[in-house]
Design an enzyme around this catalytic site. Structure first.
Site, PDB file in Angstrom:
ATOM      1  N   ARG A 152      68.805  48.070  87.865  1.00 19.81           N
ATOM      2  CA  ARG A 152      69.014  48.973  86.876  1.00 19.81           C
ATOM      3  C   ARG A 152      68.392  50.420  87.184  1.00 19.81           C
ATOM      4  O   ARG A 152      68.164  50.942  87.091  1.00 19.81           O
ATOM      5  CB  ARG A 152      69.911  49.284  85.499  1.00 19.81           C
ATOM      6  CG  ARG A 152      70.754  48.262  85.574  1.00 19.81           C
ATOM      7  CD  ARG A 152      71.261  48.551  84.501  1.00 19.81           C
ATOM      8  NE  ARG A 152      72.474  47.319  84.636  1.00 19.81           N
ATOM      9  CZ  ARG A 152      73.533  47.106  84.175  1.00 19.81           C
ATOM     10  NH1 ARG A 152      74.196  47.817  82.673  1.00 19.81           N
ATOM     11  NH2 ARG A 152      74.957  46.048  82.610  1.00 19.81           N
ATOM     12  N   ASN A 163      74.996  42.253  82.644  1.00 20.41           N
ATOM     13  CA  ASN A 163      75.344  42.115  81.245  1.00 20.41           C
ATOM     14  C   ASN A 163      75.816  41.033  80.147  1.00 20.41           C
ATOM     15  O   ASN A 163      77.256  40.669  80.345  1.00 20.41           O
ATOM     16  CB  ASN A 163      75.848  43.818  80.168  1.00 20.41           C
ATOM     17  CG  ASN A 163      76.042  42.860  78.662  1.00 20.41           C
ATOM     18  OD1 ASN A 163      75.781  42.026  77.951  1.00 20.41           O
ATOM     19  ND2 ASN A 163      75.335  44.494  78.301  1.00 20.41           N
ATOM     20  N   ARG A 209      78.887  54.288  82.307  1.00 19.42           N
ATOM     21  CA  ARG A 209      77.773  55.140  81.910  1.00 19.42           C
ATOM     22  C   ARG A 209      77.468  56.335  82.439  1.00 19.42           C
ATOM     23  O   ARG A 209      77.098  57.299  81.776  1.00 19.42           O
ATOM     24  CB  ARG A 209      77.072  54.164  81.602  1.00 19.42           C
ATOM     25  CG  ARG A 209      77.433  52.447  81.049  1.00 19.42           C
ATOM     26  CD  ARG A 209      75.719  52.202  80.270  1.00 19.42           C
ATOM     27  NE  ARG A 209      75.516  52.941  78.573  1.00 19.42           N
ATOM     28  CZ  ARG A 209      75.147  52.993  78.077  1.00 19.42           C
ATOM     29  NH1 ARG A 209      74.383  51.644  77.735  1.00 19.42           N
ATOM     30  NH2 ARG A 209      74.594  53.923  76.410  1.00 19.42           N
ATOM     31  N   GLU A 252      67.347  54.248  83.288  1.00 21.11           N
ATOM     32  CA  GLU A 252      68.026  53.720  82.324  1.00 21.11           C
ATOM     33  C   GLU A 252      68.035  54.234  80.631  1.00 21.11           C
ATOM     34  O   GLU A 252      68.478  53.284  79.856  1.00 21.11           O
ATOM     35  CB  GLU A 252      68.312  52.165  81.810  1.00 21.11           C
ATOM     36  CG  GLU A 252      69.462  51.782  83.483  1.00 21.11           C
ATOM     37  CD  GLU A 252      70.412  51.940  83.606  1.00 21.11           C
ATOM     38  OE1 GLU A 252      71.001  51.524  82.576  1.00 21.11           O
ATOM     39  OE2 GLU A 252      71.626  52.340  83.969  1.00 21.11           O
ATOM     40  N   CYS A 268      68.751  48.627  70.942  1.00 24.10           N
ATOM     41  CA  CYS A 268      69.971  48.672  72.096  1.00 24.10           C
ATOM     42  C   CYS A 268      70.372  50.797  70.799  1.00 24.10           C
ATOM     43  O   CYS A 268      70.722  51.391  71.779  1.00 24.10           O
ATOM     44  CB  CYS A 268      70.804  48.191  72.309  1.00 24.10           C
ATOM     45  SG  CYS A 268      70.381  47.358  73.756  1.00 24.10           S
ATOM     46  N   HIS A 305      68.360  44.409  80.945  1.00 25.47           N
ATOM     47  CA  HIS A 305      66.802  45.961  80.942  1.00 25.47           C
ATOM     48  C   HIS A 305      65.373  45.522  80.182  1.00 25.47           C
ATOM     49  O   HIS A 305      65.739  44.075  79.716  1.00 25.47           O
ATOM     50  CB  HIS A 305      67.333  46.778  79.504  1.00 25.47           C
ATOM     51  CG  HIS A 305      68.537  48.158  80.411  1.00 25.47           C
ATOM     52  ND1 HIS A 305      69.512  48.198  79.361  1.00 25.47           N
ATOM     53  CD2 HIS A 305      69.036  48.188  80.971  1.00 25.47           C
ATOM     54  CE1 HIS A 305      70.453  48.652  80.037  1.00 25.47           C
ATOM     55  NE2 HIS A 305      70.012  49.155  80.173  1.00 25.47           N
TER      56      HIS A 305
END
Length: 446
Positions: free
Chosen positions: A214, A25, A138, A174, A370, A250
């Site tokens: 992910r 990220n 997370r 995710e 998000c 993502h």
């Protein structure tokens, strides 16, 4: 059957900070160690929620997780009362302390995957909290997310809650950040589009080389099975590994969909012409499916990541048109701003844009999309949702007062070692429990 789009936005927690925990990220890494402003972050998010409510859209609130996760530190061998545990972690493992203080659950697009009753064989709304096993900070979230979802959607005659997928790397999940539903309307059967970065079991599927993928294909397939989605209503598309390696961690950083519109970058998917053809052929609606590809020459992948153009929301308005809900960074990026102007004049339902100041979230790598978990509900199902989590004028005023009372306006890495911050956070969440009627979601050992 009339159904509504209901967005549940994450309420930013009192420990919002920039710890730079999320490898892959770019924004998170670039702003590591910056001074955060939890109060401003929460107020920015609430302003967005209230604006959506004022436009006549159904808007809910998703409560923050309790942080720091002191129990996580106890499981790793730190002993004593809360203050002692924090003090020991600060001295022995500051990195772990940062992790258990993470407020990343504010991005509820990662909270869960949701399938509406129109797509499921038992005609119930299905929820599966994401296991988020790619990042330690997370991976602490799924149990609390499930508890929050059950407190919000608590009628078993209408809602089904699944345990998150196994936490092994094979099933990296995710949530809705890699899931889009395409349909004629929210009240129509839809095509559930699952986007994955790699396969854990099929070596012939090549993933990214620099940053991790992910979401796995196996996780997406498992979610579809758990939700009893009709086979004709689920499709699996691979994200372009090259853009993952450019910071697109993502799918919702490179594509966004709503009803019969899919807005995506021309590099969003692997072998994009074939991928889009597959989506077109699988679409089950009667209306035309508008697939809008954003050319690289108009908006580079770098500009997309910096501005979070594709992490905007697309929302349906009463007149049948759609609005792009974008971060101010899109307005301030000349290439992106010019493209949005051209988008609004194209032959598709998107004809208006609204920009929001979400800088506190954006600096940590999360834009408007998000922050929200979208749930399509019938009127009857909406009536079964915990009413205290729905936005209203009174709820907005109450939450603003709550934030002003409990949140700090400055948080640094050194503040994480302050035992008073734990007391402040737990006191705030105790009060929020009553405001949002959350029952026993938070369990504190004082």
């Amino acid at each position: 059957m009339a159904s509504l789009e209901v967005n549940f936005d994450g309420l930013v927690g009192p420990t919002h900070n920039y710890a730079g925990l999320s490898y892959g990220n770019v924004a998170s890494l670039n702003n590591a160690d910056a001074v955060s402003n939890p109060k401003q972050a929460a107020l920015q998010g609430l302003a967005k929620m209230k604006a959506m409510h004022d436009m006549g859209l159904k808007q809910g609130v998703f409560a923050p997780h309790a942080r720091p996760d002191v129990d996580a530190l106890r499981r790793l061998g730190f002993t004593g009362n809360d203050s002692q545990v924090i003090n020991k972690a600060a001295k022995e493992s500051p990195v772990l302390l940062r992790a258990v203080y993470s407020a990343s659950a504010m991005w509820t697009a990662n909270a869960a995957t949701v399938s509406p009753s129109l797509d499921t064989q038992d005609n119930k709304v299905h929820f599966t909290a994401a296991n988020l096993n790619n990042k330690y900070h997370r991976s602490l979230e799924p149990q609390t997310t499930t508890a929050l979802l059950k407190a919000m959607f608590n009628n078993n005659d209408y809602f089904v809650h699944h345990t998150h997928l196994p936490e092994q790397p094979f099933f990296g999940d995710e949530g809705a950040a890699n899931h889009t539903r395409l349909c004629d309307s929210h009240g129509s059967k839809g095509l559930e589009l699952f986007v994955y970065g790699a396969s854990s079991l099929n070596n012939s599927i090549q993933g990214p080389k620099k940053y991790p993928a992910r979401q796995t294909l196996e996780a997406s397939q498992a979610i579809a099975r758990l939700h009893h989605i009709n086979h004709s209503q689920a499709i699996y598309i691979q994200q372009n590994p090259e853009v993952i390696d450019q910071g697109v961690f993502h799918n919702d950083v490179i594509a966004v969909g709503n009803e019969n519109v899919l807005l995506c970058h021309e590099q969003a998917f692997l072998d994009q012409p074939s991928a889009l053809d597959k989506i077109n052929r699988a679409y089950i609606g009667d209306k035309p499916l508008h697939i809008v590809e954003v050319p690289t020459q108009s908006v580079s992948v770098e500009d997309a990541v910096k501005s979070y153009l594709f992490n905007s929301q697309l929302v349906s308005l009463e007149d049948g048109s759609m609005m792009l809900v974008a971060p101010e960074e899109c307005k301030n990026n000349s290439n992106v701003s010019q493209y949005i102007e051209s988008l609004l004049s194209m032959n598709n339902p998107v004809n208006t844009v609204k920009f929001f100041d979400l800088r506190q979230s954006m600096q940590n790598g999360g834009g408007p999309a998000c922050l929200r978990l979208r749930v399509a509900l019938t009127e009857q199902e909406l009536a079964q949702v915990n009413p205290e989590v729905m936005m209203s004028d009174d709820k907005f005023s109450t939450l603003i007062t709550w934030v002003d009372k409990h949140y700090r306006d400055k948080l640094t890495d050194n503040d994480l070692a302050d035992p008073q911050l734990i007391v402040e956070t737990q006191t705030a969440l105790d009060e929020l429990t009553h405001i949002l009627a959350l029952g026993s979601v938070y369990q504190f050992q004082r």
